[in-house]
Motif scaffolding. Structure first.
Motif: not given
Ligand code: LLP
Length: 391
Positions: A140-144, A182-186, A221-225, A266-267
């Motif tokens: 997960c990317l931590r956003v400020n 390649k080795s990251i699943h965002w 067109r970016i969605q996250v789970g 999911t939250i």
């Protein structure tokens, strides 16, 4: 208004024990966990992670783990403590601005649920190490979010000036890299705006910001789970007896009503203080009562080495003399450490106090024992849970 009612403690048994020590009331902890689990059900898909940084006492961890909570860790040591206590690695998240290589490798080795990544350089290193070990790292990317919180400046984390998270202006670039690596699943976004937040408006502000970010990403067109909103829910330090269990119903309802979750999302929550804060007290004995010209001092055998919050953040903790029910007098309650800041409270109303009395410093279950130090060559405090005193 600070209440005068006192907590219940097994005083007779305390008399056998060397002070100072931490005392955890498992009944309060269980009632807290029952409520967290019940009220979080307002969400269809959710995971409540316990933020280990608040308290890593093994008995406390084992009990929390038994309720099926996930774990929010900020170091390799915390990951190990979570695993030892039986937390499911598939529910462990790993945050922190400075993850060392060995810590990343430990997390990869145990296939934890996800890394909360705070910068592009960190993402590059995780990608490299994951590739070396033939793993795919979930991230997960931590956003400020640049959202302030009405709390102590030292425990505010979500402002541009804070070291935490990826700035909004950098976010798109880091996402593009995460999608390519390649080795990251965002899988999602992570936020945390601060701690001891009692103004629900701060959480509303965070929800609004997340809604804007989600809309912006969807325009690309970016969605996250997964959306992780961090922790920060505050407790009532002034009234630990009247309000021992935080109002999780309204906390979760704020997110439920304000955050526009997509059907597939999911939250995640990372709650520390609100889970363990009120179950713990620091118990100490009075060494001396010193009468000065203007005030009287109660000198405890506990100091800032056992509980640093008052010295570090000017934090208020309710103080009770649990041995005395004599008339009320006013005291400055201090520790034995050679620092002027080693003060637990000034002009505190206590029942008339004498050498040998037991003093309970309340609401010390979070950021108490874990922040203890050896300063002045002192021993770390022991800790007991209420079950230790039952036969
Ligand atoms: N998630 C992240 C990313 C955090 O940085 C923190 C706390 C939490 C969750 C848990 O926050 P909580 O629910 O406990 O508020 N030592 C200070 C508090 C430091 C909090 C650091 N981060 C104190 O004694 O008040």
């Amino acid at each position: 208004m600070v209440e005068m009612q006192k907590g219940h403690f097994p005083l007779e048994q305390f008399k056998e024990i060397k002070t100072p020590f931490y005392y955890y009331n498992t009944d309060v902890l269980k009632r807290t966990l029952d409520l967290v689990c019940k009220e979080a059900k307002v969400f269809d898909q959710y995971c409540v992670h316990y933020a280990l940084k608040a308290n890593t006492n093994p008995n406390v961890l084992t009990l929390i783990q038994s309720y099926g909570l996930g774990a929010d860790c900020v170091s390799g040591g915390e990951i190990q403590a979570a695993l030892n206590a039986g937390f499911n690695p598939k529910k462990i998240v790993f945050a922190g601005v400075g993850k060392a290589d060995w810590e990343i490798e430990l997390a990869l080795q145990h296939d934890i649920f996800c890394f909360n990544v705070e910068s592009k350089p960190e993402l590059e290193v995780i990608n490299e190490l994951a590739s070396k070990h033939n793993k795919i790292a979930q991230v997960c990317l931590r956003v400020n979010p640049n959202v302030g919180a009405h709390t102590h400046a030292n425990i505010t984390t979500g402002l541009q000036e804070n070291k935490f998270g990826i700035g909004l202006t950098e976010l798109k670039e880091v996402i593009d890299y995460a999608l390519e690596a390649k080795s990251i699943h965002w899988i999602g976004l992570h936020f945390h705006i601060g701690s001891q937040i009692i103004d629900a408006g701060d959480f509303v502000a965070l929800c609004n910001r997340i809604n804007t970010i989600q809309a912006y990403l969807e325009a690309h067109r970016i969605q996250v789970g997964h959306i992780n909103v961090g922790g920060g829910f505050g407790i009532d330090y002034a009234n630990p007896n009247r309000q021992p269990i935080p109002d999780f119903k309204s906390y979760f309802e704020t997110y439920d009503s304000r955050l526009k979750l997509r059907p597939h999302q999911t939250i995640h929550f990372e709650l520390g203080r609100s889970i363990v804060g009120q179950c713990g007290s620091l118990i100490s004995r009075v060494l001396y009562v010193k009468r000065g010209a203007k005030k009287q001092f109660v000198i405890l055998d506990a100091g800032m080495t056992e509980l640093i919050r008052p010295a570090l953040y000017q934090a208020y903790h309710k103080i009770e003399n649990i041995s005395s029910d004599k008339e009320i007098e006013s005291y400055d309650v201090v520790g034995p450490i050679c620092e002027s800041s080693d003060v637990f409270g000034k002009s505190i109303d206590l029942n008339k106090t004498n050498r040998g009395d037991f003093i309970a410093i309340r609401s010390a279950g979070a950021y108490g024992e874990v922040m203890a130090s050896h300063y002045n060559c002192r021993e770390l405090p022991q800790a007991y849970i209420s079950n230790d005193f039952e036969d």
